[in-house]
Design an enzyme around this catalytic site. Structure first.
Site, PDB file in Angstrom:
ATOM      1  N   ASP A 196       0.913  -1.253  -0.063  1.00  0.00           N
ATOM      2  CA  ASP A 196       0.097  -0.084   0.055  1.00  0.00           C
ATOM      3  C   ASP A 196       0.931   1.270   0.132  1.00  0.00           C
ATOM      4  O   ASP A 196       2.190   0.944   0.238  1.00  0.00           O
ATOM      5  CB  ASP A 196      -0.780   0.083   1.019  1.00  0.00           C
ATOM      6  N   TYR A 225       3.011   4.694   0.796  1.00  0.00           N
ATOM      7  CA  TYR A 225       3.643   5.307   1.910  1.00  0.00           C
ATOM      8  C   TYR A 225       2.509   6.042   2.707  1.00  0.00           C
ATOM      9  O   TYR A 225       1.652   6.826   2.305  1.00  0.00           O
ATOM     10  CB  TYR A 225       4.787   6.264   1.679  1.00  0.00           C
ATOM     11  N   PHE A 230       6.613   2.629  -4.438  1.00  0.00           N
ATOM     12  CA  PHE A 230       7.772   2.739  -3.915  1.00  0.00           C
ATOM     13  C   PHE A 230       8.448   4.494  -4.044  1.00  0.00           C
ATOM     14  O   PHE A 230       9.461   4.592  -3.770  1.00  0.00           O
ATOM     15  CB  PHE A 230       8.893   1.815  -4.598  1.00  0.00           C
TER      16      PHE A 230
END
Length: 216
Positions: A59, A61, A72
């Site tokens: 999921d 940040y 990412f």
């Protein structure tokens, strides 16, 4: 086929209407990431036929200024999160890239890397807070339609939630690369040394597809 059509078809499904109601309420009453206009950002770079690689995360940040709709990735100027630090270390060891000073992965997305989380929203400071609300059904469908494509793809699955998607992928046609998640909690259990970047490009070249320039 294109992502806009795929997404619009999903929006007509009963599960999605429930998901939409939930997400709307969350954005109205809490701090939710990524910014609302970035939820589907990963689909804005290359369309269905031009995707070469699908990297699947978990999921978004969940800290301020981090999530931007690309798994990412963070915007330039934002501190590089630990998982991405480890991704960079592996890319350096695997294909020799200089370790970037920023966390912006849009250069990968511009080359046909779909940076897809299994869940597309999250409440601030609460990892996995939107898990099980319907996003998985949506992203499973994205994986299914990518799998249906005749043109070969590379699926890079990092971590248990992503690896569970491997059963949905025709490995006689597509390459599936799995490893533990790049998080500091698990990277030393097999992420480091897994060589996903060179393995991806080897497969693309073998299938007469332009490889990814992993440099950022």
């Amino acid at each position: 086929m294109d992502f806009k059509t795929i997404i619009n078809e999903e929006r007509k499904q009963p599960y999605y209407k429930q998901l939409e109601t939930f997400v709307n309420h969350e954005y109205q009453t809490k701090t939710i990431y990524p910014p609302r206009n970035r939820v589907f950002h990963c689909f804005n770079f290359k369309d269905y036929d031009d995707i070469k690689v699908v990297i699947i995360g978990q999921d978004p940040y969940h800290e301020e200024h981090q999530a931007n709709g690309l798994a990412f990735s963070v915007a330039r100027g934002v501190k590089i999160p630990p998982s991405l630090v480890n991704i960079y270390k592996e890319a350096h060891d695997d294909v020799g890239i200089d370790i970037p000073k920023h966390g912006d992965l849009s250069a990968w997305a511009n080359q046909g890397v779909l940076l897809l989380n299994t869940v597309l929203t999250v409440e601030a400071h609460r990892a996995n807070s939107h898990k099980g609300r319907g996003w998985e059904t949506f992203t499973n469908h994205i994986i299914e339609v990518m799998n249906q494509r005749d043109k070969p793809l590379v699926f890079i699955l990092w971590g248990r939630q992503a690896i569970d998607k491997a059963i949905m992928i025709d490995q006689s046609k597509h390459l599936v690369i799995t490893s533990p998640h790049p998080s500091p909690l698990s990277a030393h259990r097999g992420f480091f040394g897994s060589k996903p970047f060179s393995r991806t490009n080897k497969f693309l070249i073998e299938n007469h597809i332009e490889p990814i320039d992993w440099r950022l």
